[in-house]
Write a protein that holds these residues in place. Structure first.
Motif, PDB file in Angstrom:
ATOM      1  N   ALA A  65     -32.213  64.832 -28.277  1.00  0.00           N
ATOM      2  CA  ALA A  65     -30.987  64.180 -27.810  1.00  0.00           C
ATOM      3  C   ALA A  65     -31.286  62.812 -27.217  1.00  0.00           C
ATOM      4  N   SER A  66     -32.376  62.692 -26.467  1.00  0.00           N
ATOM      5  CA  SER A  66     -32.716  61.429 -25.821  1.00  0.00           C
ATOM      6  C   SER A  66     -33.049  60.353 -26.846  1.00  0.00           C
ATOM      7  N   VAL A  67     -33.844  60.709 -27.847  1.00  0.00           N
ATOM      8  CA  VAL A  67     -34.201  59.733 -28.896  1.00  0.00           C
ATOM      9  C   VAL A  67     -32.956  59.290 -29.652  1.00  0.00           C
ATOM     10  N   ALA A  68     -32.107  60.251 -29.995  1.00  0.00           N
ATOM     11  CA  ALA A  68     -30.875  59.911 -30.716  1.00  0.00           C
ATOM     12  C   ALA A  68     -29.976  59.013 -29.881  1.00  0.00           C
ATOM     13  N   ALA A  69     -29.971  59.224 -28.563  1.00  0.00           N
ATOM     14  CA  ALA A  69     -29.124  58.421 -27.682  1.00  0.00           C
ATOM     15  C   ALA A  69     -29.583  56.967 -27.647  1.00  0.00           C
ATOM     16  N   VAL A  70     -30.893  56.752 -27.665  1.00  0.00           N
ATOM     17  CA  VAL A  70     -31.415  55.379 -27.682  1.00  0.00           C
ATOM     18  C   VAL A  70     -30.935  54.641 -28.919  1.00  0.00           C
ATOM     19  N   VAL A  71     -31.069  55.278 -30.071  1.00  0.00           N
ATOM     20  CA  VAL A  71     -30.644  54.664 -31.331  1.00  0.00           C
ATOM     21  C   VAL A  71     -29.133  54.459 -31.342  1.00  0.00           C
ATOM     22  N   SER A  72     -28.415  55.467 -30.880  1.00  0.00           N
ATOM     23  CA  SER A  72     -26.954  55.422 -30.908  1.00  0.00           C
ATOM     24  C   SER A  72     -26.404  54.302 -30.042  1.00  0.00           C
ATOM     25  N   TRP A 330     -25.388  44.626 -11.775  1.00  0.00           N
ATOM     26  CA  TRP A 330     -26.377  43.535 -11.797  1.00  0.00           C
ATOM     27  C   TRP A 330     -26.563  42.995 -13.214  1.00  0.00           C
ATOM     28  N   THR A 331     -26.755  43.896 -14.184  1.00  0.00           N
ATOM     29  CA  THR A 331     -26.971  43.442 -15.560  1.00  0.00           C
ATOM     30  C   THR A 331     -25.697  42.864 -16.165  1.00  0.00           C
ATOM     31  N   LEU A 332     -24.540  43.415 -15.812  1.00  0.00           N
ATOM     32  CA  LEU A 332     -23.289  42.843 -16.305  1.00  0.00           C
ATOM     33  C   LEU A 332     -23.099  41.423 -15.794  1.00  0.00           C
ATOM     34  N   ARG A 333     -23.495  41.167 -14.565  1.00  0.00           N
ATOM     35  CA  ARG A 333     -23.370  39.812 -14.026  1.00  0.00           C
ATOM     36  C   ARG A 333     -24.402  38.867 -14.613  1.00  0.00           C
ATOM     37  N   SER A 334     -25.466  39.421 -15.207  1.00  0.00           N
ATOM     38  CA  SER A 334     -26.454  38.575 -15.868  1.00  0.00           C
ATOM     39  C   SER A 334     -25.896  37.949 -17.141  1.00  0.00           C
ATOM     40  N   ALA A 335     -24.902  38.602 -17.740  1.00  0.00           N
ATOM     41  CA  ALA A 335     -24.267  38.087 -18.964  1.00  0.00           C
ATOM     42  C   ALA A 335     -22.816  38.540 -18.954  1.00  0.00           C
ATOM     43  N   PRO A 336     -21.984  37.954 -18.090  1.00  0.00           N
ATOM     44  CA  PRO A 336     -20.611  38.453 -17.906  1.00  0.00           C
ATOM     45  C   PRO A 336     -19.732  38.336 -19.145  1.00  0.00           C
ATOM     46  N   GLU A 337     -20.099  37.470 -20.079  1.00  0.00           N
ATOM     47  CA  GLU A 337     -19.289  37.324 -21.287  1.00  0.00           C
ATOM     48  C   GLU A 337     -19.650  38.347 -22.359  1.00  0.00           C
ATOM     49  N   ALA A 338     -20.658  39.179 -22.121  1.00  0.00           N
ATOM     50  CA  ALA A 338     -21.124  40.139 -23.133  1.00  0.00           C
ATOM     51  C   ALA A 338     -21.283  41.534 -22.539  1.00  0.00           C
ATOM     52  N   PRO A 339     -20.220  42.135 -21.986  1.00  0.00           N
ATOM     53  CA  PRO A 339     -20.375  43.423 -21.303  1.00  0.00           C
ATOM     54  C   PRO A 339     -20.844  44.547 -22.215  1.00  0.00           C
ATOM     55  N   GLU A 340     -20.355  44.583 -23.456  1.00  0.00           N
ATOM     56  CA  GLU A 340     -20.732  45.693 -24.339  1.00  0.00           C
ATOM     57  C   GLU A 340     -22.182  45.577 -24.796  1.00  0.00           C
ATOM     58  N   GLY A 341     -22.629  44.363 -25.081  1.00  0.00           N
ATOM     59  CA  GLY A 341     -24.019  44.181 -25.487  1.00  0.00           C
ATOM     60  C   GLY A 341     -24.976  44.546 -24.373  1.00  0.00           C
ATOM     61  N   VAL A 342     -24.681  44.095 -23.154  1.00  0.00           N
ATOM     62  CA  VAL A 342     -25.523  44.421 -22.003  1.00  0.00           C
ATOM     63  C   VAL A 342     -25.514  45.924 -21.740  1.00  0.00           C
ATOM     64  N   SER A 343     -24.347  46.548 -21.841  1.00  0.00           N
ATOM     65  CA  SER A 343     -24.260  47.988 -21.604  1.00  0.00           C
ATOM     66  C   SER A 343     -25.048  48.784 -22.633  1.00  0.00           C
ATOM     67  N   ALA A 344     -25.024  48.345 -23.885  1.00  0.00           N
ATOM     68  CA  ALA A 344     -25.806  49.029 -24.929  1.00  0.00           C
ATOM     69  C   ALA A 344     -27.297  48.965 -24.610  1.00  0.00           C
ATOM     70  N   LEU A 345     -27.771  47.803 -24.200  1.00  0.00           N
ATOM     71  CA  LEU A 345     -29.181  47.661 -23.834  1.00  0.00           C
ATOM     72  C   LEU A 345     -29.498  48.486 -22.590  1.00  0.00           C
ATOM     73  N   PHE A 346     -28.581  48.510 -21.639  1.00  0.00           N
ATOM     74  CA  PHE A 346     -28.751  49.273 -20.401  1.00  0.00           C
ATOM     75  C   PHE A 346     -28.929  50.760 -20.701  1.00  0.00           C
ATOM     76  N   VAL A 347     -28.053  51.296 -21.534  1.00  0.00           N
ATOM     77  CA  VAL A 347     -28.115  52.725 -21.861  1.00  0.00           C
ATOM     78  C   VAL A 347     -29.393  53.060 -22.623  1.00  0.00           C
ATOM     79  N   ALA A 348     -29.765  52.207 -23.578  1.00  0.00           N
ATOM     80  CA  ALA A 348     -30.987  52.453 -24.345  1.00  0.00           C
ATOM     81  C   ALA A 348     -32.204  52.466 -23.426  1.00  0.00           C
TER      82      ALA A 348
END
Length: 399
Positions: A65-72, A330-348
């Motif tokens: 599940a963890s490996v699949a979550a990173v890719v997903s 913190w990471t969202l404020r690092s790139a406030p115009e790209a919340p979904e991209g930052v969140s994807a990297l955060f979760v991975a």
């Protein structure tokens, strides 16, 4: 760098109460997903014999599940394109529902692992989308508080969801526990479909957008901080029971109560961070790392009885409960115009850190000693403090 996706606001204004109800619905989704992800931990000794594999083999349900979550987390945001985010969240809950149903009925180990791939798909997709939704559901000044509610599903799942599922499994069979999670998944699916507003996206996320984000120093520093502190936490926390046994002579039911105390403190830390992060973000992220460093160093040195152990675990719980909220903001404020991209990297990164931390902790125990993971965790948290202090100006300047 080409500009990453900036999600569009809801199409029509909504009553504030409806916005917060939508936030709670997303938090219920987080709770369902994390409970499903972690549920095998309490049921491994029941699952293995029933499907004819060893306990170690059944433990691969977690790894799968963890490996699949990173890719997903990374792939779904790229593939999703302009699909309405409400539709995506409902879709991820549908995948989770299917995974729980399959898990509850199959007799094949291969199919069980396939169901866990579906769980990972739901984890990565739901969290990557859900973690960035606070900025779209509530006013800017309430984003940190809304994020804490969404992320609280993680802590509540650990404190209440997994023990409840384990109780059901012990008394009615492990399949019944997953069937119960299927029922909960269905209820959350319906709630999301009816309570979330339309959440249209203005465009798709590309691979180049993610690599572009990683070229930013502030984003890299935030993600590296996340990796360090979560690896350190799981390296240490995975082995906290044997350390408490060795250093304080605590066993059985006493440790169980102490871990419950830790869990309650973790929930409190999540909500405290949500209340403070909007105006005191630096204090929240640095303070949480300091709490973790102090607590992990204190377990083998100061926790010599149930009272001192409880005090140390309260500090640990408060600190770690604040980590996901603080570093997410913190990471969202690092790139406030790209919340979904930052969140994807955060979760991975979060999923990678969970698995890596447990492996590093195990190696430290085997090769150095039972207390070694605590010192490694404290060191990782201390390095995180230095990294956050060194990059605070570049992140907070974006406010």
């Amino acid at each position: 760098m080409t500009s990453t996706t900036v999600s569009a606001p809801p199409e029509t204004p909504r009553h504030p109460a409806l916005a917060w109800i939508a936030v709670v619905a997303v938090a219920c989704g987080t709770f369902s997903i994390v409970t499903t992800e972690m549920l095998p931990v309490g049921l491994l000794t029941l699952i293995g014999p029933d499907i004819g594999v060893s306990t170690g083999a059944s433990g691969q349900m977690m790894t799968t599940a963890s490996v699949a979550a990173v890719v997903s987390a990374l792939a779904i945001m790229i593939v999703a394109g302009r699909v309405d985010r409400r539709v995506l969240l409902v879709g991820m809950m549908t995948v989770l529902l299917a995974a729980n149903v399959v898990t509850a009925v199959v007799d094949s180990y291969a199919l069980l692992l396939a169901a866990r791939v579906l769980v990972g798909l739901a984890i990565g997709g739901f969290w990557a989308i859900g973690a960035s939704l606070a900025v779209r559901l509530v006013p800017e000044q309430s984003v940190a508080r809304a994020s804490s509610i969404i992320i609280s599903g993680i802590s509540i799942a650990s404190v209440a969801g997994v023990p409840a599922g384990t109780f059901i499994g012990d008394h009615s069979g492990w399949r019944t526990a997953f069937a119960a999670m299927a029922g909960l998944s269905l209820l959350v699916l319906i709630a999301l479909a009816f309570l979330l507003p339309k959440l249209p996206s203005t465009g798709g996320l590309r691979t180049s957008d993610l690599t572009g984000l990683l070229r930013r120093g502030a984003v890299r520093a935030g993600l590296l901080s996340l990796l360090l502190i979560v690896i350190g936490h799981f390296a240490a926390y995975t082995y906290v029971t044997p350390v408490l046994s060795a250093s304080a002579g605590l066993e059985g039911s006493t440790v169980a109560v102490l871990l419950l105390v830790y869990g309650v403190a973790g929930i409190a830390g999540t909500f405290i961070a949500g209340a403070l992060a909007g105006r005191h973000l630096k204090a929240v992220v640095v303070g949480s790392a300091l709490f973790l460093a102090a607590a992990m160093a204190a377990v083998p040195t100061l926790a010599d009885g149930s009272f001192t152990a409880a005090a140390v675990l309260v500090v640990w719980g408060l600190g770690y409960g604040a980590v996901p909220v603080g570093l997410q903001v913190w990471t969202l404020r690092s790139a406030p115009e790209a919340p979904e991209g930052v969140s994807a990297l955060f979760v991975a990164c979060f999923q990678v850190a969970i698995g890596t931390g447990a492996v590093i902790g195990g190696l430290a125990v085997d090769r150095i000693g039972v207390a070694a993971p605590m010192w490694l965790g404290a060191l990782a948290a201390a390095v995180t403090v230095a990294l956050l202090l060194g990059t605070a100006r570049s992140v907070l300047a974006k406010e």
